[in-house]
Design an enzyme around this catalytic site. Structure first.
Site, mmCIF file in Angstrom:
data_model
loop_
_atom_site.group_PDB
_atom_site.id
_atom_site.type_symbol
_atom_site.label_atom_id
_atom_site.label_comp_id
_atom_site.label_asym_id
_atom_site.label_seq_id
_atom_site.Cartn_x
_atom_site.Cartn_y
_atom_site.Cartn_z
ATOM 1 N N GLY A 1 0.594 -1.178 -0.080
ATOM 2 C CA GLY A 1 0.062 -0.042 -0.192
ATOM 3 C C GLY A 1 0.875 1.327 -0.048
ATOM 4 O O GLY A 1 2.151 1.228 0.414
ATOM 5 N N ASP B 1 -8.169 7.749 15.187
ATOM 6 C CA ASP B 1 -8.131 7.567 13.833
ATOM 7 C C ASP B 1 -8.817 6.171 13.887
ATOM 8 O O ASP B 1 -8.273 5.336 12.784
ATOM 9 C CB ASP B 1 -6.724 7.525 13.191
ATOM 10 C CG ASP B 1 -6.829 7.911 11.582
ATOM 11 O OD1 ASP B 1 -7.889 8.400 11.227
ATOM 12 O OD2 ASP B 1 -5.985 7.531 10.889
ATOM 13 N N GLY C 1 0.475 5.593 0.797
ATOM 14 C CA GLY C 1 -0.384 6.895 1.183
ATOM 15 C C GLY C 1 0.288 7.905 1.535
ATOM 16 O O GLY C 1 1.585 7.945 1.019
ATOM 17 N N GLY C 2 -0.255 8.962 2.238
ATOM 18 C CA GLY C 2 0.451 10.242 2.518
ATOM 19 C C GLY C 2 1.656 9.857 3.481
ATOM 20 O O GLY C 2 2.574 10.498 3.667
ATOM 21 N N GLY D 1 3.664 7.287 3.424
ATOM 22 C CA GLY D 1 4.985 6.781 2.807
ATOM 23 C C GLY D 1 4.227 5.199 2.048
ATOM 24 O O GLY D 1 3.312 5.307 1.627
ATOM 25 N N VAL E 1 4.244 0.871 2.166
ATOM 26 C CA VAL E 1 4.395 -0.197 3.121
ATOM 27 C C VAL E 1 4.869 -1.669 1.888
ATOM 28 O O VAL E 1 3.982 -1.660 1.089
ATOM 29 C CB VAL E 1 3.021 -0.575 3.979
ATOM 30 C CG1 VAL E 1 3.305 -1.835 4.484
ATOM 31 C CG2 VAL E 1 2.738 0.629 4.672
#
Length: 436
Positions: free
Chosen positions: A114, A237, A116-117, A119, A121
């Site tokens: 994956g 979150d 995202g913002g 970084g 994975v």
């Protein structure tokens, strides 16, 4: 809330936390600043950091108090590793970048899990010979985007929380890497991915009702553990994408970049700039910045609604009155007759009528506009446990049509099922015996 139009690019990245630096001689704290935009998380700005990190965990009865001075954020990676080794010796492994390159085949594209913002994975494989006491296992390696001190604080936040918090329903942090400007985290690998993937991806198999209950209950236990600490930890979150699933669909909470210590003493809340994800964040937190454990309860209620309906918390592709899941579902949660119109059509009636109604009522309590009316996690766990053994399937009790109706006169449920497809391949997703 006001948004700066020039901040769209920056706001597409994951928020970063402010942390006072690092040695076991000092004490660690955080306060966060962000703008709540149309993205999941935003960047924080500089602030004074004053609260101690302190909590308890069953396997670590004396949760270490770590504090960090501002100067140590600018320390060399060697000094940082030395300080972390003193604080977490025996709990976390200190990896070299070359070791993680080897484990991920130089972060090969086909190992990417994956992005995202925060970084990227990657999946990796650790050999037991790599470190003393390390067992051979697959892992998830997160490479954080590092820009100045902000990225380091983000990385340090995860190390501090997950380095000390241990629970079956929290993802396990195995180790970290701090080398020159690189900041990486190594977690246990969760082979089933996220709850978000199973609920919302078109090509995924439908999650059976029993498995949904199992996930809701396990996630509730993880959140209860955080809230039940001596100084509560507010997760901040809680959402479907942060609930990861192991091979048996046991859920584990991940990504503690927004986690914050709860109020202490006579304080009733923590005041902070708003961070989180649209659709999941509690309305009083969005409007005032007052953060409590009840903010997490609201987010939990939103996830319950996602489990019931198979719809996202926010979905801009739907009609205006259906985009916000909480607002759309409110009129349907008070009776099983009305609730069936919003149940996930992929379940095809293979859910408990009473169980769905009770979960709907529980979700309604959790997303109450008045935080005082929201239940606490122990009560939520008890309510969910009472639903595990119900057998009154809607399809066999006349609460769900056996096949979708056709024509203009088809009811709302039939029309939704025809549009979205129906049928839940329950055999493809096994639930544990306890959750059946």
């Amino acid at each position: 809330m006001k948004k700066d139009p020039k901040s769209n690019v920056k706001n597409s990245k994951q928020q970063q936390q402010q942390w006072k630096p690092l040695t076991s001689r000092y004490c660690c704290s955080a306060d966060d600043h962000t703008i709540f935009g149309n993205i999941s998380r935003c960047r924080s700005s500089k602030s004074d950091l004053s609260k101690n990190i302190s909590t308890s965990a069953p396997r670590l009865p004396s949760f270490r108090k770590l504090s960090f001075s501002d100067s140590s954020l600018r320390s060399t990676s060697g000094r940082i590793n030395e300080d972390l080794a003193q604080s977490f010796a025996g709990d976390l492994h200190d990896f070299q970048l070359s070791e993680l390159r080897g484990a991920t085949q130089s972060f090969a594209a086909h190992f990417l899990l994956g992005e995202g913002g925060f970084g990227r994975v990657h999946k990796g494989y650790l050999d037991e010979a790599l470190k003393p006491g390390l067992k051979a296992q697959p892992v998830a390696v997160k490479l954080l985007n590092i820009e100045g001190l902000q990225g380091h604080r983000e990385w340090l936040a995860e190390v501090i929380f997950l380095g000390q918090l241990r629970h079956p329903n929290l993802v396990k942090l195995i180790g970290y890497c701090c080398e020159d400007e690189e900041r990486l985290l190594v977690y246990e690998f969760m082979p089933r991915g996220s709850l978000e993937h199973h609920l919302f991806k078109r090509m995924s198999n439908c999650l059976p009702w029993a498995t949904r209950l199992k996930i809701a209950l396990g996630a509730a236990k993880g959140l209860a553990f955080l809230h039940g600490a001596d100084t509560p930890v507010i997760y901040r979150d809680f959402k479907a994408s942060n609930i990861l699933l192991d091979s048996d669909f046991n859920p584990k909470l991940s990504d503690f970049g927004l986690a914050k210590m709860g109020p202490e003493g006579s304080n009733t809340h923590v005041t902070t700039r708003v961070m989180g994800t649209y659709g999941y964040a509690a309305p009083e937190y969005v409007s005032t910045g007052h953060l409590t454990t009840k903010s997490d309860i609201y987010s939990f209620g939103v996830v319950l609604l996602e489990l019931l309906t198979g719809r996202r918390a926010m979905d801009k592709t739907r009609a205006q009155n259906e985009q916000n899941l909480v607002d759309w579902t409110r009129p349907y949660l008070t009776s099983s007759r009305r609730l069936r119109y919003i149940m996930d059509p992929r379940l095809a009636g293979q859910y408990s009528v009473k169980g769905a109604k009770d979960m709907g009522l529980l979700a309604q309590q959790c997303v109450s506009l008045n935080p005082k009316d929201r239940p606490k996690m122990p009560a939520i766990i008890e309510a969910l446990e009472n639903l595990l053994n119900l057998r009154d399937m809607a399809v066999t009790h006349g609460q769900w049509p056996l096949s979708p109706k056709s024509g203009r006169n088809a009811g709302p449920a039939a029309r939704v099922r025809r549009q979205n497809g129906f049928g839940c391949k329950s055999a493809a997703v096994a639930a544990s015996p306890k959750s059946k």
